[in-house]
Design an enzyme around this catalytic site. Structure first.
Site, PDB file in Angstrom:
ATOM      1  N   ASP A 206      19.261  18.140 -25.024  1.00  0.00           N
ATOM      2  CA  ASP A 206      19.606  19.190 -25.980  1.00  0.00           C
ATOM      3  C   ASP A 206      19.488  18.662 -27.417  1.00  0.00           C
ATOM      4  O   ASP A 206      19.896  17.532 -27.699  1.00  0.00           O
ATOM      5  CB  ASP A 206      21.054  19.620 -25.702  1.00  0.00           C
ATOM      6  CG  ASP A 206      21.468  20.840 -26.488  1.00  0.00           C
ATOM      7  OD1 ASP A 206      20.853  21.894 -26.307  1.00  0.00           O
ATOM      8  OD2 ASP A 206      22.420  20.725 -27.298  1.00  0.00           O
ATOM      9  N   GLU A 251      14.062   2.153 -14.784  1.00  0.00           N
ATOM     10  CA  GLU A 251      14.700   1.240 -13.820  1.00  0.00           C
ATOM     11  C   GLU A 251      14.918   1.911 -12.477  1.00  0.00           C
ATOM     12  O   GLU A 251      15.147   1.260 -11.466  1.00  0.00           O
ATOM     13  CB  GLU A 251      16.090   0.832 -14.327  1.00  0.00           C
ATOM     14  CG  GLU A 251      16.085  -0.203 -15.407  1.00  0.00           C
ATOM     15  CD  GLU A 251      17.495  -0.358 -15.979  1.00  0.00           C
ATOM     16  OE1 GLU A 251      18.487  -0.066 -15.263  1.00  0.00           O
ATOM     17  OE2 GLU A 251      17.585  -0.743 -17.153  1.00  0.00           O
TER      18      GLU A 251
HETATM   19  C1  GLC Z   1      20.343  24.025 -27.869  1.00  0.00           C
HETATM   20  C2  GLC Z   1      20.755  24.876 -26.695  1.00  0.00           C
HETATM   21  C3  GLC Z   1      21.598  25.998 -27.208  1.00  0.00           C
HETATM   22  C4  GLC Z   1      22.831  25.415 -27.870  1.00  0.00           C
HETATM   23  C5  GLC Z   1      22.451  24.420 -28.960  1.00  0.00           C
HETATM   24  C6  GLC Z   1      23.615  23.588 -29.373  1.00  0.00           C
HETATM   25  O1  GLC Z   1      19.512  24.681 -28.743  1.00  0.00           O
HETATM   26  O2  GLC Z   1      19.635  25.298 -25.988  1.00  0.00           O
HETATM   27  O3  GLC Z   1      21.976  26.898 -26.201  1.00  0.00           O
HETATM   28  O4  GLC Z   1      23.590  26.438 -28.431  1.00  0.00           O
HETATM   29  O5  GLC Z   1      21.472  23.527 -28.509  1.00  0.00           O
HETATM   30  O6  GLC Z   1      23.982  22.699 -28.361  1.00  0.00           O
END
Ligand code: GLC
Length: 523
Positions: A206, A251
């Site tokens: 993310d 790994e």
């Molecule tokens: C990314 C995720 C989204 C979230 C953001 C903050 O863009 O896909 O859903 O709100 O990150 O974590």
């Protein structure tokens, strides 16, 4: 022959855990619910699942605010359920990718609580990004430390009681980690190992470009925060983090992989993440962002292929996700033509699946679910709605739970009588998986047929495409033994010579109708 790792041409299905299937009747999806529906995914014909965050979380941003990276939120189940899901997914021939959220934690994470209780300048605070404010124009006025905006609206800083401010690129409940602190790095390396040891096949990272900020936290001065060489995203130091992660993935046996959520300004920037000692894949969002236009699609396909070509990796394609308006609805223009969004979505699937590389599907697109645009304000949960004072509706409309069976809410999503966490529309009875499963003309059957055919053809498909001549409203390319033609216009276009394999609308002779696509074997 070089062995091709499983992810290179995989079709990955995004499971938005909270909305997939609810086994225990609390109105929210859970891991046992996913286990109970693995047959749907196997029959659909995908290769892997990507689970959105299921970790302990107050759900201020639907779980992208993690309070404990090594546990399952009780709403979603237990670690035992997770282990059972990994085993079952593998038994169904499905790989499992999980979301990792390293840019920020929840404000309820023990480290952030410790940071709040500790004084400015303390080691506990240095795991996050705390700074003093700066004087405003009026006497006595204090402003945030810089001019960065939160992606969810408002400033990216919140002031705490002792006068310091902390950075949050997203909601105030999502404080950003300080990735210049080695403790943060080693913590995440251990978190990766924790889940790899439990058998996950990979990670979706993310906000992958955001972890390391410019050291001086300089102002944006009106520039977009995603701008190339800006202070916020894609700082050179972030690549060091992924080199470390790659060493860990390597790994382990079994082609463990990582795909980064990287929003960048330019293809050069994207390629940096795909160096051989970094990530295996990054999301390429341009197809999702493109309008319904053959010229626009051609352009983004060329650019996407070009972006990854020097890296030796294969591209990734996506039309919808839990962050965007569902593509059936995006394509429903003009709204006066009934069914145009569905016709285009069928056609778009053939485009997506004919391209080299891997495709990421979002749950519910196989049912042709539209965006739910009429959720009542009081039901909305996305922090974007609240942080923009309702100016932006937010992303709840694509996160409405899946309809599985039956005629009324909750359509088999939860055990009978339970109200799901977001209301489900009254008109969804014909769209349930059960209603569509035995209907040869349904979207679900279309997805199954297209995925099955792709799987049959895949071994013979090269990784490059050749554009064939077509009228401006259409596009047509050949990939070895497969021709894909997409007609984005209204009028029929002539197909190149070949035998039709799959068509989204019946052909008239060798004419492909508007808003349709076809796969052919060249003759
Ligand atoms: C990314 C995720 C989204 C979230 C953001 C903050 O863009 O896909 O859903 O709100 O990150 O974590």
């Amino acid at each position: 022959m070089t062995r091709i790792p499983w992810w290179r041409h995989a079709v990955v299905y995004e499971v938005y855990v909270r909305s997939f299937a609810d086994s225990d009747g609390d109105g929210e999806g859970d891991l046992q619910g996913i286990r109970s529906r693995l047959g749907h995914l196997r029959d659909l014909g995908v290769d892997a699942l990507w689970l959105t965050p299921f970790y302990t979380s107050p759900l201020a941003d639907g779980g992208y605010d993690v309070a404990d990276y090594r546990d399952v939120d009780p709403r979603f189940g237990t670690l035992h359920d997770f282990d059972a899901l990994v085993a079952d997914a593998h038994a169904h021939g499905l790989r499992l990718i999980i979301d990792i959220v390293p840019n920020h934690s929840s404000d309820r994470h023990p480290w952030f609580r410790e940071a709040l209780a500790a004084p400015p300048g303390s080691p506990a605070r240095s795991r996050y990004i705390f700074r003093p404010g700066r004087p405003g124009e009026r006497p006595g006025e204090i402003q945030p430390p810089n001019d960065w905006p939160s992606a969810f609206g408002g400033p990216a800083w919140t002031r705490v009681d002792d006068g310091e401010w902390y950075l949050h690129l997203y909601a105030r409940e999502q404080p950003d980690f300080n990735w210049r602190n080695p403790e943060v790095r080693s913590e995440f390396e251990e978190i990766l190992r924790f889940w790899l040891d439990r058998g996950v096949d990979g990670f979706r990272i993310d906000v992958a470009a955001g972890l390391v900020k410019d050291e001086s936290l300089r102002d944006l001065n009106g520039r977009d925060s995603r701008a190339l060489n800006g202070p916020v995203y894609s700082r050179p130091e972030v690549h060091d983090v992924y080199r470390g992660w790659r060493r860990i993935l390597d790994e382990y046996d079994g082609d463990r992989m990582a795909i980064g959520e990287v929003w960048t300004d330019g293809p050069e920037d994207l390629a940096l993440y795909l160096r051989p000692d970094e990530l295996h894949q990054v999301f390429q969002f341009d197809l999702q962002l493109a309008p319904w236009s053959a010229a626009a699609f051609r352009e983004v396909i060329d650019a996407a292929l070009k972006a990854v070509a020097p890296t030796g990796t294969a591209p990734t394609w996506v039309l919808s996700s839990h962050d965007s308006i569902r593509h059936v609805t995006r394509y429903e223009r003009p709204e006066s033509v009934p069914g145009i969004g569905h016709a285009r979505a069928r056609a778009a699937l053939l485009l997506l699946l004919a391209l080299p590389g891997s495709a990421y599907l979002y749950q519910g697109e196989e049912l042709g679910l539209p965006e739910v645009t009429d959720l009542p304000d009081e039901a909305r949960q996305d922090p974007i709605f609240e942080r923009t004072n309702g100016e932006l509706a937010g992303r709840d409309g694509c996160r409405v739970p899946l309809p599985w069976s039956g005629d009324t809410e909750p359509y088999g999503f939860s055990p009978g009588g339970v109200r799901p966490w977001l209301p489900m529309p009254a008109r969804w009875a014909p769209m349930t998986a059960q209603a569509q499963a035995s209907d040869p003309s349904s979207m679900l059957t279309w997805y199954r047929d297209a995925l099955a055919l792709r799987r049959r053809l895949l071994d013979d498909l090269p990784e490059d495409i050749d554009w064939l001549d077509s009228p401006g409203t259409a596009l047509c390319f050949r990939r070895g033994p497969l021709i894909c033609a997409l007609n984005c216009g209204e009028n029929p276009v002539r197909l190149p010579p070949g035998t039709p394999l799959l068509t989204s609308t019946p052909l008239y002779g060798d004419l492909l109708p508007g808003n349709s696509a076809a796969w052919l074997t060249p003759s």
